[in-house]
Design an enzyme around this catalytic site. Sequence first.
Site, PDB file in Angstrom:
ATOM      1  N   ASN A  63      11.408  66.304 -29.292  1.00 59.15           N
ATOM      2  CA  ASN A  63      10.784  64.788 -29.466  1.00 59.15           C
ATOM      3  C   ASN A  63      10.357  64.566 -30.599  1.00 59.15           C
ATOM      4  OD1 ASN A  63       8.537  67.308 -29.103  1.00 59.15           O
ATOM      5  ND2 ASN A  63       7.085  65.100 -28.702  1.00 59.15           N
ATOM      6  N   GLU A  65       7.463  61.247 -31.654  1.00 61.18           N
ATOM      7  CA  GLU A  65       6.641  60.019 -31.022  1.00 61.18           C
ATOM      8  C   GLU A  65       6.474  59.474 -32.901  1.00 61.18           C
ATOM      9  OE1 GLU A  65       2.842  62.552 -29.785  1.00 61.18           O
ATOM     10  OE2 GLU A  65       4.576  63.585 -28.539  1.00 61.18           O
ATOM     11  N   CYS A  74      12.105  61.490 -26.140  1.00 58.89           N
ATOM     12  CA  CYS A  74      11.664  62.562 -25.681  1.00 58.89           C
ATOM     13  C   CYS A  74      13.238  63.729 -26.171  1.00 58.89           C
ATOM     14  CB  CYS A  74      12.489  62.843 -24.010  1.00 58.89           C
ATOM     15  SG  CYS A  74      10.860  62.300 -22.779  1.00 58.89           S
ATOM     16  N   GLU A  76      15.157  65.452 -25.223  1.00 57.10           N
ATOM     17  CA  GLU A  76      16.559  65.997 -23.918  1.00 57.10           C
ATOM     18  C   GLU A  76      17.693  64.359 -25.225  1.00 57.10           C
ATOM     19  OE1 GLU A  76      13.759  65.587 -23.089  1.00 57.10           O
ATOM     20  OE2 GLU A  76      13.617  67.573 -21.094  1.00 57.10           O
ATOM     21  N   CYS A 113      12.121  64.536 -17.845  1.00 57.82           N
ATOM     22  CA  CYS A 113      11.734  64.110 -17.456  1.00 57.82           C
ATOM     23  C   CYS A 113      12.655  62.911 -16.733  1.00 57.82           C
ATOM     24  CB  CYS A 113      10.718  62.573 -18.398  1.00 57.82           C
ATOM     25  SG  CYS A 113      11.777  61.681 -19.425  1.00 57.82           S
ATOM     26  N   CYS A 116      15.053  61.333 -18.968  1.00 52.25           N
ATOM     27  CA  CYS A 116      16.214  62.170 -19.684  1.00 52.25           C
ATOM     28  C   CYS A 116      17.377  62.586 -18.737  1.00 52.25           C
ATOM     29  CB  CYS A 116      15.057  62.736 -20.108  1.00 52.25           C
ATOM     30  SG  CYS A 116      14.859  62.877 -21.406  1.00 52.25           S
TER      31      CYS A 116
END
Length: 158
Positions: A63, A65, A74, A76, A113, A116
Site C-alpha cells: 500500500n 499512502e 491499497c 492489492e 476491501c 480492491c
Amino acid sequence: MNKKLQQTINYEIFDSLESMPQADRDLYQQAIAATEKSHSPYSQFKVGAALLLDTGEIIDGANQENMAYPSGLCAERVVAYGASASHPGKKFVKLAIAARNANGDLVANISPCGSCRQSLLEFELKFENDIEILIPAGEGRIMKIESIKQLLPFHFSF
Ligand code: THU
C-alpha cells in the site's frame, strides 16, 4: 415463481503456513516480505501483496499512502495495476495478501476491501480466469478463496 436462493463461497482453510502447498506458501511469504515496501506513514498499517501470473512470474507490492489521504492506494490495486501495466495480457492466477500493524506484528485477519475486489474482478472477467486469494484467517491459519467473483456477489459489470 418467487424464490429464495443462496450463494456459496468456496474456500479452504489451512491450519498453518507450514501445512500449505509449497507454491502457496512461497507466494504468501512473498506477500509478508512485501509489507516492507509499504509507504504508510499515516496509518502505520503495512499491507503486502504478491500476485502470481500465468507465466510463473510474481509481482509484489504494498500500500502507498499520501498526505492527501484519498490519493493513496491499497496493496492489492498497486499490484494488480502494476502487473497489468508491466505485463499486459498475462493472466492473474493467485494473489496473496498479508499485513503488519504499527508494532510490526503480522495481522491475523485481513481481506481485500470492496474497491480492491471490484478492481481485481475486472481482471478476472478480462482474462476469463479465476484468481485465487490467500489471506490470513486468524490464529496463524490461511484461507484460500476460489475466486474474486465469490468475494463480490452481484458485482457491477456491463
Ligand atoms: N489497505 C490495503 O492496502 N488493502 C486493503 O484491502 C485495505 C486497506 C491499506 C490502505 C491504507 O494504506 C491502509 O491499509 C489502512 O487502511
